[in-house]
Design a protein around this motif. Structure first.
Motif, mmCIF file in Angstrom:
data_model
loop_
_atom_site.group_PDB
_atom_site.id
_atom_site.type_symbol
_atom_site.label_atom_id
_atom_site.label_comp_id
_atom_site.label_asym_id
_atom_site.label_seq_id
_atom_site.Cartn_x
_atom_site.Cartn_y
_atom_site.Cartn_z
ATOM 1 N N ALA A 285 41.053 46.315 20.656
ATOM 2 C CA ALA A 285 41.527 46.992 21.870
ATOM 3 C C ALA A 285 42.053 45.975 22.880
ATOM 4 O O ALA A 285 43.104 46.181 23.496
ATOM 5 C CB ALA A 285 40.412 47.826 22.483
ATOM 6 N N ARG A 286 41.349 44.858 23.045
ATOM 7 C CA ARG A 286 41.826 43.827 23.972
ATOM 8 C C ARG A 286 43.125 43.208 23.473
ATOM 9 O O ARG A 286 44.031 42.929 24.262
ATOM 10 C CB ARG A 286 40.762 42.739 24.146
ATOM 11 N N ALA A 287 43.217 43.012 22.166
ATOM 12 C CA ALA A 287 44.439 42.450 21.595
ATOM 13 C C ALA A 287 45.617 43.385 21.806
ATOM 14 O O ALA A 287 46.726 42.953 22.143
ATOM 15 C CB ALA A 287 44.238 42.167 20.110
ATOM 16 N N SER A 288 45.395 44.686 21.624
ATOM 17 C CA SER A 288 46.453 45.667 21.842
ATOM 18 C C SER A 288 46.947 45.617 23.282
ATOM 19 O O SER A 288 48.158 45.580 23.548
ATOM 20 C CB SER A 288 45.941 47.065 21.505
ATOM 21 N N ASP A 289 46.021 45.602 24.244
ATOM 22 C CA ASP A 289 46.414 45.552 25.653
ATOM 23 C C ASP A 289 47.216 44.300 25.964
ATOM 24 O O ASP A 289 48.194 44.343 26.729
ATOM 25 C CB ASP A 289 45.167 45.586 26.539
ATOM 26 N N ALA A 327 57.545 46.444 32.829
ATOM 27 C CA ALA A 327 58.032 45.419 31.906
ATOM 28 C C ALA A 327 58.250 44.089 32.600
ATOM 29 O O ALA A 327 58.360 43.057 31.931
ATOM 30 C CB ALA A 327 59.339 45.888 31.252
ATOM 31 N N SER A 328 58.312 44.087 33.913
ATOM 32 C CA SER A 328 58.430 42.839 34.659
ATOM 33 C C SER A 328 57.107 42.451 35.319
ATOM 34 O O SER A 328 56.659 41.311 35.211
ATOM 35 C CB SER A 328 59.518 42.964 35.730
ATOM 36 N N ALA A 329 56.470 43.397 36.005
ATOM 37 C CA ALA A 329 55.240 43.077 36.743
ATOM 38 C C ALA A 329 54.172 42.482 35.840
ATOM 39 O O ALA A 329 53.441 41.566 36.253
ATOM 40 C CB ALA A 329 54.710 44.338 37.421
ATOM 41 N N ASN A 330 54.091 42.961 34.607
ATOM 42 C CA ASN A 330 53.057 42.489 33.689
ATOM 43 C C ASN A 330 53.398 41.138 33.068
ATOM 44 O O ASN A 330 52.646 40.638 32.223
ATOM 45 C CB ASN A 330 52.826 43.518 32.580
ATOM 46 N N LEU A 344 43.150 36.409 25.200
ATOM 47 C CA LEU A 344 42.192 37.507 25.267
ATOM 48 C C LEU A 344 41.179 37.336 26.392
ATOM 49 O O LEU A 344 40.300 38.188 26.555
ATOM 50 C CB LEU A 344 41.457 37.633 23.930
ATOM 51 N N ASP A 345 41.329 36.266 27.181
ATOM 52 C CA ASP A 345 40.377 36.029 28.261
ATOM 53 C C ASP A 345 40.961 36.356 29.629
ATOM 54 O O ASP A 345 40.402 35.988 30.662
ATOM 55 C CB ASP A 345 39.899 34.574 28.237
ATOM 56 N N ARG A 346 42.080 37.083 29.664
ATOM 57 C CA ARG A 346 42.673 37.442 30.948
ATOM 58 C C ARG A 346 41.831 38.516 31.642
ATOM 59 O O ARG A 346 41.084 39.266 31.003
ATOM 60 C CB ARG A 346 44.103 37.949 30.759
ATOM 61 N N ALA A 349 41.865 43.706 34.904
ATOM 62 C CA ALA A 349 42.350 44.383 36.102
ATOM 63 C C ALA A 349 43.779 43.991 36.456
ATOM 64 O O ALA A 349 44.467 44.715 37.182
ATOM 65 C CB ALA A 349 41.423 44.091 37.281
ATOM 66 N N ASP A 350 44.239 42.851 35.944
ATOM 67 C CA ASP A 350 45.607 42.407 36.230
ATOM 68 C C ASP A 350 46.639 43.116 35.365
ATOM 69 O O ASP A 350 47.828 43.139 35.693
ATOM 70 C CB ASP A 350 45.736 40.899 36.019
ATOM 71 N N ASN A 351 46.199 43.672 34.252
ATOM 72 C CA ASN A 351 47.127 44.273 33.297
ATOM 73 C C ASN A 351 47.474 45.689 33.756
ATOM 74 O O ASN A 351 46.620 46.571 33.814
ATOM 75 C CB ASN A 351 46.492 44.301 31.904
ATOM 76 N N LEU A 352 48.754 45.918 34.058
ATOM 77 C CA LEU A 352 49.220 47.211 34.546
ATOM 78 C C LEU A 352 49.801 48.063 33.430
ATOM 79 O O LEU A 352 50.603 48.969 33.684
ATOM 80 C CB LEU A 352 50.266 46.996 35.645
ATOM 81 N N LEU A 353 49.386 47.810 32.198
ATOM 82 C CA LEU A 353 49.887 48.566 31.058
ATOM 83 C C LEU A 353 49.734 50.067 31.275
ATOM 84 O O LEU A 353 50.638 50.845 30.936
ATOM 85 C CB LEU A 353 49.129 48.136 29.795
ATOM 86 N N TYR A 354 48.597 50.488 31.819
ATOM 87 C CA TYR A 354 48.343 51.908 32.032
ATOM 88 C C TYR A 354 48.461 52.291 33.501
ATOM 89 O O TYR A 354 47.859 53.258 33.957
ATOM 90 C CB TYR A 354 46.971 52.284 31.476
ATOM 91 N N GLY A 355 49.263 51.550 34.254
ATOM 92 C CA GLY A 355 49.478 51.857 35.650
ATOM 93 C C GLY A 355 48.295 51.469 36.503
ATOM 94 O O GLY A 355 47.534 50.553 36.194
ATOM 95 N N GLY A 356 48.131 52.161 37.623
ATOM 96 C CA GLY A 356 47.042 51.865 38.536
ATOM 97 C C GLY A 356 47.006 52.875 39.662
ATOM 98 O O GLY A 356 47.899 53.709 39.807
ATOM 99 N N GLY A 357 45.958 52.814 40.471
ATOM 100 C CA GLY A 357 45.829 53.740 41.579
ATOM 101 C C GLY A 357 45.529 55.151 41.104
ATOM 102 O O GLY A 357 45.087 55.372 39.977
ATOM 103 N N VAL A 358 45.793 56.138 41.960
ATOM 104 C CA VAL A 358 45.439 57.515 41.636
ATOM 105 C C VAL A 358 46.255 58.056 40.470
ATOM 106 O O VAL A 358 45.854 59.020 39.811
ATOM 107 C CB VAL A 358 45.609 58.448 42.859
#
Length: 410
Positions: A285-289, A327-330, A344-346, A349-358
């Motif tokens: 799962a971490r590798a996929s993200d 595609a840029s922010a990440n 894999l040690d990032r 919370a920095d990864n915006l793959l699934y967006g963020g906020g509400v």
């Protein structure tokens, strides 16, 4: 999976491309770049890397402000009062809503992605992945998109909703038409494909109503019983919810599977590490993200400014369209260093793959389940995955990843 709540077939987002160069003989352009430049479409990720350095907030030829940086993107996600998700005249539940309306509908959607539901769905999801992986030509060469990624996304979505196999091919054809219409910015065609898709859902709703107590105990039937503000959801609201789920699943999951397979083929050391530990679901799962941080499966989502605001050094009036570019922010070097380095040690919370906020993607638990299983079953069915003899074909906006992906399986 919609990666972030803003996917719908008749509402294309805009991406950013190479800046327009002013010459000594021409007036200054009214925009910073043309988002649909063929040169940029040849490699969207590299283009956004360049724009992030040159013009981190930029006005596109279609009138949209694109935001390339990680910090600016997180600021937008955290401020729905200023950057509204209500960007379309069409009903879009809950992704096209803002709080407090969004909150009531989002509470309904979240119930379909709980840990218990994911655990219950895992055996069916794995059976689909195993069957498709077992049918791959091993050893041999295959276009992984048409042979595995696209049918997997299609069949898993139908299984999750409780839809019959007879919808598999119509939905694959619909996905192709939807992409073509969005790419061409053909509003009439986009409207037609939206109506076509809605008819598939309404047919399933009608079948379950007609069956009464004999209706199958599946996700589609359950949606018919949902209530908001003391009333049942309308068919229009149910169709909108399911459209959002399905557009994200058919397009973004298929793109994600292709991106992951291509990365494994081109990074044999990572592939070897994951093969040796493929039974570690958390590791997969971490590798996929991380792979999908490097190469985003979803390019962008839209917002609309509700008041004048300054982003970066650009003053943006109220009522303007703003594009957040995952595609840029990440890949922002200020957060991730070398954006192409697989680590894999990032900080997750920095990864915006699934967006963020509400508006963070409600389907993220299902997406992670599917992609973990896909990686596991592809590695289990093969001894090696390598690039094929033919070059892969890149997807163009609004897609990402690959339209064809020749791979050699050992």
């Amino acid at each position: 999976m919609d990666m972030e709540e803003n996917a719908r077939p008749e509402a294309a987002t805009e991406t950013a491309t190479e800046s327009v160069t002013e010459t000594a003989h021409s007036p200054a352009p009214a925009f910073d770049w043309d988002p649909r430049s063929p040169e940029i479409q040849s490699d969207q990720i590299a283009a956004y890397d360049a724009m992030r350095a040159k013009c981190p907030v930029a006005l596109g030829a279609q009138g949209n402000w694109a935001v390339f940086g990680h910090a600016d993107t997180k600021r937008i996600l955290a401020d729905p009062a200023t950057f509204s998700n209500a960007v379309s005249a069409h009903l879009s539940v809950p992704n096209g809503m803002d709080p407090p309306e969004h909150t009531r509908f989002r509470a309904i959607v979240d119930r379909y992605y709980t840990p218990d539901r994911m655990a219950a769905f895992e055996p069916e999801c794995r059976a689909i992945a195993q069957r498709l992986a077992a049918a791959l030509p091993v050893p041999g060469e295959v276009d992984l998109m048409s042979a595995f990624a696209e049918p997997f996304a299609n069949e898993v979505q139908c299984a999750f909703m409780g839809w019959p196999e007879t919808l598999h091919e119509p939905l694959r054809a619909w996905t192709r038409k939807n992409h073509a219409a969005t790419l061409a910015m053909d509003r009439a065609a986009m409207s037609a494909v939206a109506v076509e898709f809605d008819s598939y859902i309404r047919e399933q709703l009608d079948l379950r109503r007609s069956a009464g107590d004999l209706a199958p105990a599946d996700t589609t039937t359950e949606l018919l019983g949902e209530r908001v503000d003391g009333r049942r959801l309308s068919d229009e609201e149910i169709v909108s919810i399911v459209r959002n789920w399905t557009v994200g699943e058919l397009g973004t999951i298929a793109a994600s599977v292709g991106i992951i397979a291509d990365f494994l083929a081109r990074n044999p050391d990572v592939q070897a590490t994951l093969r040796a530990q493929r039974h570690d679901g958390g590791l997969l799962a971490r590798a996929s993200d991380e792979i999908l941080r490097i190469h985003a499966p979803l390019i962008a989502n839209r917002r609309r400014t509700m008041a004048p605001v300054t982003v970066g050094d650009r003053a943006i009036p109220a009522g303007e369209r703003v594009i957040v570019l995952w595609a840029s922010a990440n890949r922002d070097e200020r957060v991730f260093g070398d954006p192409d380095e697989f680590r894999l040690d990032r900080n997750p919370a920095d990864n915006l793959l699934y967006g963020g906020g509400v508006h963070a993607c409600p389907g993220a638990p299902l997406a992670r389940l599917e992609l973990r299983i896909v990686m596991d079953e592809l590695l289990a069915a093969t001894a090696s995955i390598e690039p094929g003899d033919e070059a892969p074909q890149r997807a163009t906006y609004p897609g990402s990843g690959w339209t064809s992906l020749p791979l050699r399986l050992g």
